[in-house]
Write an enzyme that holds these catalytic residues in place. Structure first.
Site, PDB file in Angstrom:
ATOM      1  N   LYS A 176       0.853  -1.188   0.000  1.00  0.00           N
ATOM      2  CA  LYS A 176       0.000   0.000   0.000  1.00  0.00           C
ATOM      3  C   LYS A 176       0.889   1.238   0.000  1.00  0.00           C
ATOM      4  O   LYS A 176       1.398   1.656   1.034  1.00  0.00           O
ATOM      5  CB  LYS A 176      -0.935   0.050   1.215  1.00  0.00           C
ATOM      6  CG  LYS A 176      -2.010   1.151   1.076  1.00  0.00           C
ATOM      7  CD  LYS A 176      -2.615   1.573   2.381  1.00  0.00           C
ATOM      8  CE  LYS A 176      -1.817   2.618   3.107  1.00  0.00           C
ATOM      9  NZ  LYS A 176      -1.742   3.934   2.419  1.00  0.00           N
ATOM     10  N   GLY A 228       6.489   4.552   9.124  1.00  0.00           N
ATOM     11  CA  GLY A 228       5.733   5.794   9.191  1.00  0.00           C
ATOM     12  C   GLY A 228       5.848   6.417  10.557  1.00  0.00           C
ATOM     13  O   GLY A 228       6.818   6.197  11.296  1.00  0.00           O
ATOM     14  N   GLY A 233       2.197   3.942  14.035  1.00  0.00           N
ATOM     15  CA  GLY A 233       2.791   2.669  14.420  1.00  0.00           C
ATOM     16  C   GLY A 233       2.162   2.088  15.679  1.00  0.00           C
ATOM     17  O   GLY A 233       1.959   0.874  15.788  1.00  0.00           O
ATOM     18  N   GLU A 250       8.915   0.415  11.689  1.00  0.00           N
ATOM     19  CA  GLU A 250      10.045   1.341  11.593  1.00  0.00           C
ATOM     20  C   GLU A 250       9.453   2.737  11.667  1.00  0.00           C
ATOM     21  O   GLU A 250       8.755   3.184  10.756  1.00  0.00           O
ATOM     22  CB  GLU A 250      10.815   1.110  10.288  1.00  0.00           C
ATOM     23  CG  GLU A 250      12.198   1.735  10.289  1.00  0.00           C
ATOM     24  CD  GLU A 250      12.181   3.210   9.915  1.00  0.00           C
ATOM     25  OE1 GLU A 250      12.373   4.049  10.843  1.00  0.00           O
ATOM     26  OE2 GLU A 250      11.978   3.529   8.744  1.00  0.00           O
ATOM     27  N   CYS A 284      13.587  10.041   8.562  1.00  0.00           N
ATOM     28  CA  CYS A 284      13.479   9.629   9.958  1.00  0.00           C
ATOM     29  C   CYS A 284      14.840   9.569  10.637  1.00  0.00           C
ATOM     30  O   CYS A 284      14.932   9.673  11.860  1.00  0.00           O
ATOM     31  CB  CYS A 284      12.779   8.272  10.048  1.00  0.00           C
ATOM     32  SG  CYS A 284      13.543   6.969   9.080  1.00  0.00           S
ATOM     33  N   GLU A 382       9.631  14.974  16.577  1.00  0.00           N
ATOM     34  CA  GLU A 382      10.114  14.851  15.200  1.00  0.00           C
ATOM     35  C   GLU A 382       9.414  15.894  14.327  1.00  0.00           C
ATOM     36  O   GLU A 382       8.198  15.879  14.190  1.00  0.00           O
ATOM     37  CB  GLU A 382       9.849  13.452  14.667  1.00  0.00           C
ATOM     38  CG  GLU A 382      10.454  13.220  13.292  1.00  0.00           C
ATOM     39  CD  GLU A 382      10.273  11.799  12.803  1.00  0.00           C
ATOM     40  OE1 GLU A 382      11.224  11.258  12.204  1.00  0.00           O
ATOM     41  OE2 GLU A 382       9.188  11.221  13.004  1.00  0.00           O
TER      42      GLU A 382
END
Length: 478
Positions: A176, A228, A233, A250, A284, A382
């Site tokens: 996806k 993501g 997550g 991740e 990331c 982040e």
């Protein structure tokens, strides 16, 4: 404009169940540059059914790993021939500077295909061990149907961290792609078909959150592999945990680059510009916390500021561009919100700030904050944009403490004239990847992943292949 009206399911191009479409918008021009079907839960049902049939009844899981490696090798050869096309497509979709797309967005996925193809030729599917009552065969078998859910920032890179080892393992996959970057996946589908991957082994359905959550919860999916945000997550992990479904996550990062007092700043800045600002800061692993000793703090602030101010901001298709636009207006507004929060908390923007560098496109001024403490939002959350915070430390113990004082643990680096001493620092910082006088470039042969809220599990290397295998112990007498 690039238009697609089909989905890749069961080895064929099929009409979608719904009529909704996804517009792909250039972050540079704000114009629609592509359009694809918006996958529905019904489309996900068809894709999972195709993958399920290919796994339960098809040849792929029953081939030897070496034979699967040969097919993946053919895919790698086709991929190599279309790298330039992929690089340009990703730059068009999400604004990655073309130099970064040519250096990383296309070549690194190719490297993964090549690595796992070679690993599959020699990987031991079975080994025999002495048991208490006789020999025991330990066998490795594919985990089953995999849902690979990927983000928009490095779309092919993240697809391949999942697809390449899953294929070698003998799994079947439903990919996806993110709705912001579906175009490159159509090119991948063409190559998968040309390489002779059996029908149903790989299925690709671009879709939004609702169809994505339907895929995660689908009873026909054995494992979810997600890259993501940490928030997403957690949601995926909760769904998988409730169903006892395998998952690898991740997630985000807030990595620290420690500048030791013996560091040659002029030499370090060239590498740090990539480590901190790659892909317009949408990475990331970006080193967005720059830790500098109090004795050299002003000097480091000046060096980082000069490095950032020297970045050319503009059209991502121009090879001279260092910083392009962010992927979407919402991302532009999000990053500007963090810049505003930094100012409100008392940090000083010595470069950049809230003045947009261009009137059109989703651009944000590359920004360096001084006077940052590690408890500020800009140091803890982040941002996912070209915003750097320079944080002072008193001594090396304090530097390691600050680096570890984070909810995340994905990456990091140390910059020093003494490489062995840098290795000592590296061993003390709790992150999954680390670099000494460089950024860890995520070599296909070594595991990649994070501690703490940066995720669960590892990708790449033999460890990445193991994530798509179940282990079976077979004991026998006689």
């Amino acid at each position: 404009m690039l238009q697609h009206d089909r989905l890749f399911i069961g080895g064929d191009w099929v009409a979608p169940a719904g009529t909704a479409t996804i517009d792909v918008v250039s972050p540079h021009t704000e114009e629609v540059v592509g359009r694809v079907p918006d996958g529905t839960p019904a489309d996900m049902d068809r894709a999972v059914a195709a993958a399920r049939q290919a796994f339960d009844d098809g040849p792929w899981p029953r081939m030897t790993m070496a034979d699967r490696a040969e097919v993946v090798g053919r895919l790698a050869a086709l991929y190599a021939a279309r790298q330039a096309e992929l690089a340009e497509l990703i730059t068009l979709e999400m604004g990655s500077p073309i130099t970064f797309s040519q250096m990383a967005q296309a070549p690194q996925p190719l490297g993964m295909l090549q690595y796992f193809s070679e690993l599959g030729k020699t990987f031991a599917v079975e080994d025999e061990r002495p048991g208490v009552f006789g020999p025991v065969v330990v066998r490795r078998e594919p985990v089953g149907v995999v849902a690979a859910i990927v983000p928009w920032n490095v779309p092919q890179f993240v697809i391949m961290t999942k697809l390449a080892p899953a294929l070698i393992a003998g799994c079947t996959v439903v990919v996806k792609p993110a709705p912001e970057t579906p175009l490159d996946s159509y090119l991948l589908a063409e190559m998968i078909k040309e390489a002779g991957v059996p029908d149903g082994v790989v299925n690709i359905v671009a879709a939004g959150r609702e169809a994505g959550e339907h895929l995660v919860a689908h009873p026909g999916v054995d494992k979810v592999a997600f890259t993501g945000s940490t928030a997403a997550g957690r949601r995926i992990g909760a769904i998988c945990g409730e169903r006892l479904k395998r998952c690898s996550l991740e997630l985000g990062g807030k990595s620290a680059a420690i500048i030791l007092d013996d560091c040659d700043l002029s030499a370090a800045m060239g590498f740090l510009s990539i480590a901190s600002l790659m892909n317009n800061g949408q990475a990331c692993v970006a080193q967005t916390r720059i830790l500098a000793s109090s004795s050299r703090y002003d000097e480091v602030v000046q060096a980082v500021s000069d490095m950032v101010a020297g970045q050319r901001v503009g059209d991502p298709a121009d090879p001279s561009t260092g910083i392009g636009p962010l992927v979407a207006r919402r991302q532009q507004e999000r990053v500007e919100g963090y810049i505003r929060a930094g100012i409100d908390e008392g940090a000083k923007p010595v470069v950049g700030g809230l003045d947009r560098p261009r009137d059109r496109g989703w651009y944000v001024a590359p920004t360096v904050f001084a006077g940052v403490s590690n408890d500020m939002r800009i140091a803890r959350e982040e941002i996912f944009g070209p915003v750097l915070s320079v944080i002072p430390y008193t001594d090396e113990e304090d530097a390691v403490r600050i680096a570890n004082d984070s909810d995340y643990g994905l990456s990091g680096s140390v910059w020093t004239a003494d490489t062995e001493h840098g290795m000592d620092i590296a061993r003390r910082v709790r992150t999954g990847t680390y670099g000494v006088n460089m950024m860890n470039t995520m070599d296909p042969s070594t595991p990649f992943g994070g501690y703490k809220a940066s995720g669960i599990g590892r990708e790449l290397g033999p460890e990445g292949l193991a994530a798509y295998l179940e282990y079976k112990s077979i004991a026998r007498l006689g």
